[in-house]
Design an enzyme around this catalytic site. Sequence first.
Site, short mmCIF file in Angstrom:
data_model
loop_
_atom_site.label_atom_id
_atom_site.label_comp_id
_atom_site.label_asym_id
_atom_site.label_seq_id
_atom_site.Cartn_x
_atom_site.Cartn_y
_atom_site.Cartn_z
CG ASP A 93 -2.14 0.85 1.07
OD1 ASP A 93 -3.03 0.76 1.93
OD2 ASP A 93 -2.19 1.62 0.09
CG ASP A 267 -5.64 -5.70 2.11
OD1 ASP A 267 -6.28 -4.83 1.48
OD2 ASP A 267 -5.22 -5.54 3.29
#
Length: 373
Positions: A93, A267
């Site tokens: 991320d 996720d």
Amino acid sequence: MTDRFSFTLLKTDGGARRGRIDMPRGTIRTPAFMPVGTAGTVKAMYPGQVRELGADIILGNTYHLMLRPGAERVAKLGGLHVFANWPHPILTDSGGFQVMSLAQLRKLDENGVTFQSHIDGRRYEMTPERSVEIQGLLDSDIQMQLDECVALPAEEKEIERAMQLSLRWAERSKAAFGDQPGKAIFGIVQGGDNERLRGESASALAAMDFKGYSIGGLAVGEPQAVMLRILEMTTPILPREKPRYLMGVGTPEDIIESVARGVDMFDCVMPTRAGRHGLAFTRFGKVNLKNARHAEDHRPLDESSDCPASRDYSRAYLHHLFKSGETLAAMLLTWNNLAYYQSLMAGIRAAIDEDRFEKFRQTTKAGWARGDI
Ligand SMILES: Nc1nc2c(CCNCC3CCCCC3)c3[nH]c(NCCc4ccccc4)nc3cc2c(=O)[nH]1
């Protein structure tokens, strides 16, 4: 093997999609669940175990690693795959979401976000360019643009401001990433629970020709029905031939309902974090092993599972381990939960392959509803 990133849409069954991402470090079968790693591997698990359960890709933690040991140090040590002994694909991320949820004294403006480390109070500036640089130093295979995610509920003008800023940051992130054939950067759709803003964000990002698209700004406090409604109107705007990644999602039910609405990648810290706190995910539903009702239950979590953690240990023993604060408690339940999540994904992929996804969805949800297990 391939030297470039490519997504292949293999089959659809209703809204559900079966695909494959080919990258230099390996192939990712979609729909995919990506376990969350902290220092590049998954808490209470060996990398080899995570792999054996069927994970084709894991998440690395940009925010955590940039603070400690530092992105430059990870690069000096050969990058995240070498550092953490995970030679397969890693997705990272951009770190912005974590800054806004974990850091102290953070200030966000046009250029980026400045903050103080929650570890030692040092000050950092995270811009779209620096985030791409950090993800590059980690040698991440699939990288995220820097974005601003607003918690829901929020005012429309606040959602619009953050969505427009994220679009400007998308341009800057993509420019900083440049052309790296064996890697990918994804744009992130924002717009909160506002369908007009979601449409504007998705359309603008689709025109920027990212290799994949994340759907952000969800699983931030909105009801599941709102999340699903936003998915229903967003995925059709995104390019059909590129992967869609729903960030931070979710429970087994969230996942199966989102697959039905065109999502390819997921996720969530749920299976690992909940596992460390005694919550077991099974095909019969959730079991809270800290509950005294398990104290003399000799049954395993799932005697027909091929995962030793699910089959070879009684609920009584697991209850005891949690009550005693034993390390093995977290190890066994993380193992069970990731095994269950990966078996759910394998079941979803097979069901789409065989044109029976809707039946699979109904049967699987009925299994969870069995209640007292
Ligand atoms: N850029 C970006 N990231 C988002 C994330 C982080 C995804 N996981 C990263 C991962 C990196 C490695 C360390 C862990 C995180 C989200 N997570 C959630 N919900 C979680 C909801 C949730 C579910 C279970 C437990 C806690 C919270 N919504 C999210 C929205 C966004 C977003 O708009 N932009």
